[in-house]
Structure formats: C-alpha cells, structure tokens
Design an enzyme around this catalytic site. Structure first.
Site, PDB file in Angstrom:
ATOM      1  N   CYS A  40      -4.099  -0.813  -2.718  1.00  0.00           N
ATOM      2  CA  CYS A  40      -4.599   0.535  -3.007  1.00  0.00           C
ATOM      3  C   CYS A  40      -4.203   0.893  -4.433  1.00  0.00           C
ATOM      4  O   CYS A  40      -3.224   0.366  -4.971  1.00  0.00           O
ATOM      5  CB  CYS A  40      -4.085   1.560  -1.997  1.00  0.00           C
ATOM      6  SG  CYS A  40      -2.369   2.048  -2.174  1.00  0.00           S
ATOM      7  N   CYS A  80       0.868  -1.163   0.000  1.00  0.00           N
ATOM      8  CA  CYS A  80       0.000   0.000   0.000  1.00  0.00           C
ATOM      9  C   CYS A  80       0.917   1.228   0.000  1.00  0.00           C
ATOM     10  O   CYS A  80       2.126   1.095   0.193  1.00  0.00           O
ATOM     11  CB  CYS A  80      -0.886  -0.026   1.238  1.00  0.00           C
ATOM     12  SG  CYS A  80      -2.318   1.045   1.101  1.00  0.00           S
ATOM     13  N   CYS A 102       3.874   0.528  -7.890  1.00  0.00           N
ATOM     14  CA  CYS A 102       4.624  -0.622  -7.380  1.00  0.00           C
ATOM     15  C   CYS A 102       5.530  -1.183  -8.461  1.00  0.00           C
ATOM     16  O   CYS A 102       5.076  -1.542  -9.544  1.00  0.00           O
ATOM     17  CB  CYS A 102       3.664  -1.703  -6.902  1.00  0.00           C
ATOM     18  SG  CYS A 102       4.494  -3.092  -6.129  1.00  0.00           S
TER      19      CYS A 102
END
Length: 142
Positions: free
Chosen positions: A89, A17, A96
């Site tokens: 999220c 996240c 990422c």
C-alpha cells in the site's frame, strides 16, 4: 537424519501494509500456499489493527485459511533478515523504515478493499478483486 537443503535455501519475504489487516495478510497467505516450498513468508503493519473478516472469507473461498493470522507490527519481525520487503500500500511505502539486512525493497500497490462501501456482497466483491490481483501478481513475480 538427512538435512533438507531446499528448506535452508528458502528466501524470506515480508509483506508490509498499514494495518496488516487485508492486503499484506492475503499476500502472505497466497505466497505461502502457492510457493511455500521456496519462500518463508511474513507480514506486518506500520499501524497494525486486526485481520479483516472479509479478507478471511475471500481467502477461504479459494481454500486458503488465514483465520490463525494475527495483525503484527514491524517490531514483531525486527530480528528477521529478509531477502525482500514488499510494501503493498502507498502509505506503507512512504512510512516503511529501512530494514537492516532487509535485502531488496519493492513496492506493489493494491487498492484498499477495506475502503469498499455498500452491503456485504459489495464489500466481499472488493476483497475478491484485490485477492485475485495479488494472486496474479504473485504468480508472475515469484
């Protein structure tokens, strides 16, 4: 001394996240508590801050203590090979990085409970709602 073959076969799961403060922390605690016999669980953030007190409180209500958890950056898990990396999220999904040996990448977004406004009761209610959604998803998925 006998080796426990089940321990060697645990799949490694990383929840990511943005701040590693709420959703990824709750997911880590829930999967470890519910399926820790099958999974080695981690969490990290793309921009870590600190674990939200309401996340700690919401988890404590169901008997899961995440007080010892600390928000970590992705660099803290760079040397671990994961079977699955789960972004929880949308921001983390977009930012990422691809993990070498990261296995399957999955996205399962949840609302940000730290965005809740109001008094302590309203904020805690938002954390409970997200906690329960994460728990239901984990029970169906893992």
């Amino acid at each position: 001394m006998e080796r426990n073959p089940a321990a060697a076969e645990k799949r490694k799961i990383l929840f990511v996240c943005t701040h590693n403060s709420s959703r990824s922390q709750m997911a880590e605690g829930l999967l470890r508590a519910l399926r820790g016999d099958r999974y080695e669980v981690y969490s990290a953030g793309t921009e870590p801050t600190s674990v939200h007190p309401a996340a700690v409180a919401a988890m404590a209500e169901i008997g899961i203590d995440i007080r010892p958890h600390r928000a970590k950056g992705l660099d803290a898990v760079n040397d671990v090979s994961f079977d699955e990396v789960v972004t929880v999220c949308n921001h983390a999904q977009e930012s990422c990085p691809v993990f070498p040996g990261g296995g399957r990448k999955r996205h399962q977004g949840f609302a940000d409970p730290s965005a809740a406004r109001g008094g302590e009761a309203e904020i805690l209610a938002a954390f409970r709602r997200v906690r329960d959604e994460i728990k239901d998803w984990i029970l169906k998925t893992y």
